[in-house]
Design an enzyme around this catalytic site. Structure first.
Site, PDB file in Angstrom:
ATOM      1  N   ASN A  16       0.845  -1.198   0.000  1.00  0.00           N
ATOM      2  CA  ASN A  16       0.000   0.000   0.000  1.00  0.00           C
ATOM      3  C   ASN A  16       0.878   1.244   0.000  1.00  0.00           C
ATOM      4  O   ASN A  16       0.402   2.340   0.275  1.00  0.00           O
ATOM      5  CB  ASN A  16      -0.941   0.000   1.216  1.00  0.00           C
ATOM      6  CG  ASN A  16      -2.131  -0.920   0.994  1.00  0.00           C
ATOM      7  OD1 ASN A  16      -2.693  -0.972  -0.099  1.00  0.00           O
ATOM      8  ND2 ASN A  16      -2.498  -1.668   2.018  1.00  0.00           N
ATOM      9  N   ASN A  17       2.174   1.061  -0.291  1.00  0.00           N
ATOM     10  CA  ASN A  17       3.110   2.192  -0.340  1.00  0.00           C
ATOM     11  C   ASN A  17       2.850   2.987  -1.625  1.00  0.00           C
ATOM     12  O   ASN A  17       3.136   2.516  -2.726  1.00  0.00           O
ATOM     13  CB  ASN A  17       4.541   1.632  -0.300  1.00  0.00           C
ATOM     14  CG  ASN A  17       5.594   2.729  -0.330  1.00  0.00           C
ATOM     15  OD1 ASN A  17       5.486   3.690  -1.089  1.00  0.00           O
ATOM     16  ND2 ASN A  17       6.609   2.562   0.494  1.00  0.00           N
ATOM     17  N   LYS A  77       5.757   3.579  -4.137  1.00  0.00           N
ATOM     18  CA  LYS A  77       6.103   2.414  -4.958  1.00  0.00           C
ATOM     19  C   LYS A  77       5.052   2.188  -6.051  1.00  0.00           C
ATOM     20  O   LYS A  77       5.377   1.843  -7.185  1.00  0.00           O
ATOM     21  CB  LYS A  77       6.219   1.154  -4.090  1.00  0.00           C
ATOM     22  CG  LYS A  77       7.398   1.168  -3.121  1.00  0.00           C
ATOM     23  CD  LYS A  77       7.442  -0.159  -2.354  1.00  0.00           C
ATOM     24  CE  LYS A  77       8.576  -0.197  -1.353  1.00  0.00           C
ATOM     25  NZ  LYS A  77       8.627  -1.458  -0.596  1.00  0.00           N
ATOM     26  N   ASP A 119      10.996  -7.048  -1.361  1.00  0.00           N
ATOM     27  CA  ASP A 119      11.609  -6.883  -0.045  1.00  0.00           C
ATOM     28  C   ASP A 119      13.019  -6.364  -0.266  1.00  0.00           C
ATOM     29  O   ASP A 119      13.689  -6.773  -1.216  1.00  0.00           O
ATOM     30  CB  ASP A 119      11.619  -8.207   0.737  1.00  0.00           C
ATOM     31  CG  ASP A 119      11.781  -7.961   2.228  1.00  0.00           C
ATOM     32  OD1 ASP A 119      11.331  -6.910   2.727  1.00  0.00           O
ATOM     33  OD2 ASP A 119      12.366  -8.814   2.923  1.00  0.00           O
ATOM     34  N   LYS A 173      17.958   9.017  -8.096  1.00  0.00           N
ATOM     35  CA  LYS A 173      18.072   7.807  -7.268  1.00  0.00           C
ATOM     36  C   LYS A 173      17.430   6.599  -7.958  1.00  0.00           C
ATOM     37  O   LYS A 173      18.034   5.526  -8.035  1.00  0.00           O
ATOM     38  CB  LYS A 173      17.423   8.051  -5.892  1.00  0.00           C
ATOM     39  CG  LYS A 173      17.518   6.842  -4.981  1.00  0.00           C
ATOM     40  CD  LYS A 173      16.779   7.021  -3.662  1.00  0.00           C
ATOM     41  CE  LYS A 173      16.612   5.663  -2.987  1.00  0.00           C
ATOM     42  NZ  LYS A 173      15.766   5.694  -1.804  1.00  0.00           N
TER      43      LYS A 173
HETATM   44  P1  IMP Z   1      11.095  -2.485   2.212  1.00  0.00           P
HETATM   45  O1  IMP Z   1      11.271  -3.952   1.999  1.00  0.00           O
HETATM   46  O2  IMP Z   1      11.022  -1.699   0.937  1.00  0.00           O
HETATM   47  O3  IMP Z   1       9.973  -2.160   3.155  1.00  0.00           O
HETATM   48  O4  IMP Z   1      12.438  -1.964   2.927  1.00  0.00           O
HETATM   49  C1  IMP Z   1      12.835  -2.439   4.212  1.00  0.00           C
HETATM   50  C2  IMP Z   1      13.681  -1.376   4.910  1.00  0.00           C
HETATM   51  O5  IMP Z   1      14.913  -1.173   4.186  1.00  0.00           O
HETATM   52  C3  IMP Z   1      13.038   0.007   4.981  1.00  0.00           C
HETATM   53  O6  IMP Z   1      12.237   0.134   6.132  1.00  0.00           O
HETATM   54  C4  IMP Z   1      14.240   0.921   5.045  1.00  0.00           C
HETATM   55  O7  IMP Z   1      14.742   1.005   6.359  1.00  0.00           O
HETATM   56  C5  IMP Z   1      15.263   0.191   4.189  1.00  0.00           C
HETATM   57  N1  IMP Z   1      15.234   0.679   2.796  1.00  0.00           N
HETATM   58  C6  IMP Z   1      14.608   0.096   1.736  1.00  0.00           C
HETATM   59  N2  IMP Z   1      14.808   0.803   0.611  1.00  0.00           N
HETATM   60  C7  IMP Z   1      15.560   1.867   0.967  1.00  0.00           C
HETATM   61  C8  IMP Z   1      16.085   2.970   0.227  1.00  0.00           C
HETATM   62  O8  IMP Z   1      15.889   3.130  -0.990  1.00  0.00           O
HETATM   63  N3  IMP Z   1      16.822   3.851   0.940  1.00  0.00           N
HETATM   64  C9  IMP Z   1      17.062   3.730   2.269  1.00  0.00           C
HETATM   65  N4  IMP Z   1      16.573   2.727   3.002  1.00  0.00           N
HETATM   66  C10 IMP Z   1      15.834   1.796   2.352  1.00  0.00           C
END
Ligand code: IMP
Length: 202
Positions: free
Chosen positions: A17-18, A21, A77, A181
């Site tokens: 739900n991000n 993204k 993930d 980025k």
């Molecule tokens: P997720 O799997 O996208 O939820 O990422 C897990 C965790 O990794 C996040 O809560 C952030 O702490 C870290 N993270 C993921 N992507 C990024 C990024 O692009 N920049 C900085 N931290 C990130």
């Protein structure tokens, strides 16, 4: 098995739900594939992420949606893997400093503390995307190599962005625009591979 589409383009659930993204991938796909969020399909549970690898968690989320909603789906993930910390925080990146997780300031404080006496600053972000389409599983990986600085730089972005400097740049992710980025990031690279695969099917 895909649910019958009510639109002209095929439908695919992104197990998130991000909004950031969702916007990013919808913009790249430009309507070729209709992306649905978890809210769009009426899924309001916190899908378990209990695996000990990024791949395991991505598959767990995608399989949950595929089995409960009988729809094609993908999930992602991401982890920050620091060489001098044996790959930590890795799969635990969101909750590195404990608590409910997603406390970026606490996570960065702990990371900088654990890196205080380390001369090897090498680190990488890694994203794994798991796609389940027509009953088959596919994995896509994106990596960006870089290093952990000794202090925060920049205010943009999220998570560990202020302390991560990608190779080939003299600024952190938190000092880049979103499009700069996205062009080189772990998630951007994994997403590009996913999109390439999906557009080859249409
Ligand atoms: P997720 O799997 O996208 O939820 O990422 C897990 C965790 O990794 C996040 O809560 C952030 O702490 C870290 N993270 C993921 N992507 C990024 C990024 O692009 N920049 C900085 N931290 C990130």
């Amino acid at each position: 098995m895909a649910k019958a589409s009510t639109t002209s383009s095929p439908e695919l659930v992104f197990a998130t739900n991000n909004q950031h993204k969702l916007d990013e991938i919808r913009q790249i796909l430009d309507g070729q594939i209709h992306i649905l969020s978890l809210a769009d399909i009426g899924c309001h549970v916190d899908i378990p992420e209990t695996a000990d690898t990024l791949q395991g968690n991505a598959l767990q989320k995608a399989r949950y949606v595929a089995s409960h909603y009988n729809m094609d789906c993908f999930a992602d993930d991401t982890g920050l893997e620091v060489a001098a910390l044996d790959g930590a925080p890795g799969v635990h990146s969101a909750r590195y400093a404990g608590g409910q997780g997603h406390d970026s300031q606490a996570n960065m404080d702990l990371l900088l503390h654990n890196m205080e006496k380390k001369s090897d600053r090498k680190a990488r972000f890694r994203t794994v995307i798991a796609l389940i389409i027509k009953g088959e599983e596919h994995l896509f990986e994106g990596i960006v190599n870089g290093k952990i600085l000794t202090e925060r730089h920049g205010t943009d972005g999220f998570g560990y962005d202020p302390v991560f400097q990608p190779d080939g740049f003299d600024c952190t992710f938190a000092e880049m625009t979103a499009s700069q980025k996205n062009a080189i990031s772990h998630r951007g690279r994994a997403t590009q591979k996913l999109v390439q695969f999906l557009t080859s099917l249409t």
